[in-house]
Design a protein around this motif. Structure first.
Motif, PDB file in Angstrom:
ATOM      1  N   SER A 347      11.610   3.559 -15.229  1.00 58.27           N
ATOM      2  CA  SER A 347      12.335   2.822 -16.266  1.00 58.27           C
ATOM      3  C   SER A 347      13.019   1.643 -15.601  1.00 58.27           C
ATOM      4  N   VAL A 348      13.113   0.526 -16.334  1.00 58.61           N
ATOM      5  CA  VAL A 348      13.652  -0.703 -15.761  1.00 58.61           C
ATOM      6  C   VAL A 348      14.552  -1.405 -16.767  1.00 58.61           C
ATOM      7  N   ILE A 349      15.652  -1.961 -16.284  1.00 55.74           N
ATOM      8  CA  ILE A 349      16.493  -2.857 -17.063  1.00 55.74           C
ATOM      9  C   ILE A 349      16.384  -4.228 -16.409  1.00 55.74           C
ATOM     10  N   TYR A 350      16.011  -5.250 -17.191  1.00 58.06           N
ATOM     11  CA  TYR A 350      15.643  -6.544 -16.609  1.00 58.06           C
ATOM     12  C   TYR A 350      16.789  -7.562 -16.615  1.00 58.06           C
ATOM     13  N   THR A 351      17.979  -7.098 -16.369  1.00 54.55           N
ATOM     14  CA  THR A 351      19.105  -7.998 -16.180  1.00 54.55           C
ATOM     15  C   THR A 351      19.032  -8.562 -14.760  1.00 54.55           C
ATOM     16  N   THR A 352      20.066  -9.306 -14.364  1.00 57.65           N
ATOM     17  CA  THR A 352      20.217  -9.693 -12.957  1.00 57.65           C
ATOM     18  C   THR A 352      21.548  -9.145 -12.485  1.00 57.65           C
ATOM     19  N   VAL A 358      13.104   6.225 -11.145  1.00 53.14           N
ATOM     20  CA  VAL A 358      11.966   7.104 -11.375  1.00 53.14           C
ATOM     21  C   VAL A 358      12.339   8.483 -10.852  1.00 53.14           C
ATOM     22  N   GLY A 359      11.829   9.514 -11.531  1.00 49.39           N
ATOM     23  CA  GLY A 359      12.061  10.881 -11.073  1.00 49.39           C
ATOM     24  C   GLY A 359      13.450  11.387 -11.392  1.00 49.39           C
ATOM     25  N   ALA A 416      14.164  -5.014  -8.579  1.00 51.03           N
ATOM     26  CA  ALA A 416      14.144  -3.547  -8.622  1.00 51.03           C
ATOM     27  C   ALA A 416      12.974  -3.022  -9.443  1.00 51.03           C
ATOM     28  N   GLY A 417      12.629  -3.733 -10.522  1.00 49.20           N
ATOM     29  CA  GLY A 417      11.533  -3.297 -11.374  1.00 49.20           C
ATOM     30  C   GLY A 417      10.182  -3.327 -10.696  1.00 49.20           C
ATOM     31  N   ASP A 418      10.048  -4.132  -9.657  1.00 43.69           N
ATOM     32  CA  ASP A 418       8.813  -4.146  -8.871  1.00 43.69           C
ATOM     33  C   ASP A 418       8.900  -3.183  -7.695  1.00 43.69           C
ATOM     34  N   CYS A 424       6.927   5.139  -6.922  1.00 42.34           N
ATOM     35  CA  CYS A 424       6.040   5.796  -7.889  1.00 42.34           C
ATOM     36  C   CYS A 424       4.734   6.227  -7.232  1.00 42.34           C
ATOM     37  N   VAL A 425       4.131   5.318  -6.468  1.00 44.32           N
ATOM     38  CA  VAL A 425       2.878   5.647  -5.790  1.00 44.32           C
ATOM     39  C   VAL A 425       3.110   6.783  -4.794  1.00 44.32           C
ATOM     40  N   ALA A 426       4.217   6.699  -4.059  1.00 41.13           N
ATOM     41  CA  ALA A 426       4.523   7.747  -3.085  1.00 41.13           C
ATOM     42  C   ALA A 426       4.667   9.107  -3.769  1.00 41.13           C
ATOM     43  N   MET A 427       5.385   9.144  -4.884  1.00 42.41           N
ATOM     44  CA  MET A 427       5.577  10.406  -5.601  1.00 42.41           C
ATOM     45  C   MET A 427       4.266  10.917  -6.184  1.00 42.41           C
TER      46      MET A 427
END
Length: 464
Positions: A347-352, A358-359, A416-418, A424-427
């Motif tokens: 999940s991502v919040i696109y503020t600055t 995740v998890g 952070a969103g990237d 995610c890939v690691a998990m």
């Protein structure tokens, strides 16, 4: 014989992705969509236009606060609101036309109009009835409100997220009801544009469900950016008169009542499944207590041949969750194995700064009684972040105390969103924190902060 192998109702991220995957798997596919453009809420009045405004308003912030520090001397920027909205609309147009192109490329039929299901295997659009071996409901969601709160997007005084994306002018003051993702993103946009923003939230913290340390840090940063917060406040009513609005709330801690006034009120109290008009009740489709369509582990409803995905079913209302379900249900319909790992949906919040997770959170792990360790690294120790005035925030990785397997991550900081997708890939592959710690990361990048947090799960970060 059915006219189509699959008819998908709804052309949002879940619906159009499902349709494309169905077509790729050789299924004759159609999509029902009543909007004039494809892409659903996300592309038309949600994810995409809000990100355009976030980018524009952040660019204004950079010009006002950081250009001079970097030796860039320019005249004081002015906000041309009409042009900013035109830019936003152009971004929408490029994306929605892109979906039209993909439909043509994959030979998907667009059935224009609002759909209903008169009986299993049949979809009605306007006066026409189309046959389908399989029907996928991807009808999405709509903004929800509160008792005593009436939204009027056309009036531009008390609006929901749709109305907030097209206000007639930038208001001098705004009250945001709800401190979730939508409220904070749009509140951030207007705060950067010069609006005095006050956020009223029922709970005693912002961003419900997120890591508590992230919540505290995020609120502190947003407060420094000019947003005011009234927490633990139950909204009683809103009123609009003579181009102004008021919000009356009651503090939960002492039942004291107060009223705020502003030029605009944004009602950002979440969303609810949009299933009206589909005919589900007469079909006997089972529903969840909160209005979602009940499905099994393969996205099947209790009515044979009818599936449901995305915001119309249980789970986080996220475009990428809907996309994953859309691809998975296409695989199921095609006789393959469809799978969604619900434990690895970011999940991502696109503020600055951006916020991503995740998890598991620490709170969840404590409630489960699971032994865990924490690796944390501040962006103040990251050279790239400091170079672009984004040293606030941190990366936190949670790993199993015995096995070192990554259980979750929480990031507040630049990109952070990237960055969250490395976790995610690691998990997804069951990796340990040490696996990330031993992986070479390019310098200077924000991603080094992720590696440092992974190192902190072991012997310690290098630059801490």
């Amino acid at each position: 014989m059915a006219e189509f192998d699959v008819i998908v109702i709804g052309a949002g991220p879940g619906g159009y992705v499902c349709a494309i995957r169905c077509a790729q798997l050789g299924l004759k596919t159609a999509v029902v969509e009543g909007r004039d453009t494809l892409g659903g809420t996300c592309l038309n009045v949600g994810c995409i236009p809000s990100k355009a405004l976030l980018h524009a308003s952040h660019s204004l912030h950079e010009a006002e606060h950081n250009f001079a520090k970097m030796g860039l001397t320019v005249a004081k920027p002015k906000v041309d609101w009409k042009q900013m909205l035109a830019y936003k609309d152009d971004v929408i147009g490029q994306n929605t036309k892109g979906i039209e192109f993909l439909f043509k490329k994959n030979k998907i039929t667009w059935l224009k109009g609002w759909g209903s299901i008169p009986e299993p295997g049949k979809v009605k659009v306007g006066d026409e009835i189309h046959g389908a071996k399989n029907i996928v409901i991807a009808s999405g969601s709509e903004p929800s409100s509160l008792p005593g709160v009436t939204v009027d997007n056309d009036g531009g005084v008390i609006v929901d997220s749709t109305g907030a994306l097209a206000l007639p002018k930038v208001p001098k003051s705004m009250i945001v009801i709800g401190a979730g993702v939508i409220g904070l993103e749009l509140g951030s946009v207007y705060a950067r544009l010069g609006t005095k923003v006050t956020v009223v939230e029922y709970l005693d913290h912002i961003t419900p469900g997120m890591d508590t340390e992230v919540q505290r840090t995020f609120q502190r940063i947003l407060s420094k950016q000019g947003l005011d917060f009234v927490l633990g406040a139950a909204v009683q009513e809103t009123k609009a008169a003579k181009g102004k609005a008021s919000v009356t709330y009651k503090l939960r801690k002492d039942d004291s009542e107060a009223t705020l006034e502003a030029d605009c009120v944004l009602v950002a109290t979440g969303r609810r499944p949009f299933t009206a008009g589909l005919g589900l009740e007469s079909l006997g489709v089972e529903m969840e207590p909160r209005g979602q369509i009940r499905i099994d582990d393969h996205w099947r409803t209790n009515v044979p041949g009818i599936y449901a995905i995305g915001d119309a079913v249980k789970g986080p209302m996220l475009a990428h969750k809907a996309e994953d379900e859309g691809m998975a249900v296409a695989e199921v319909i095609a006789g393959r194995h469809g799978h969604v790992n619900y434990g690895v949906i970011p999940s991502v919040i696109y503020t600055t700064p951006e916020v991503a997770a995740v998890g598991k959170t620490e709170q969840q792990l404590k409630e489960e009684g699971r032994a865990y360790k924490v690796g944390k690294f501040s962006f103040m120790g990251n050279g790239r972040a400091k170079a672009v005035f984004q040293g606030e925030g941190f990366v936190k990785i949670l790993a199993d105390k015995e096995t070192d397997r990554i259980l979750g991550a929480h990031i507040i900081g630049p990109a952070a969103g990237d960055l969250i997708h490395e976790i995610c890939v690691a998990m997804e592959f069951g990796a340990s924190a040490e696996d990330i710690a031993l992986t070479c990361h390019a310098h200077p990048t924000y991603s080094e902060a992720v590696r440092e947090a992974a190192l902190a799960c072991g012997d310690g970060a290098i630059h801490a």
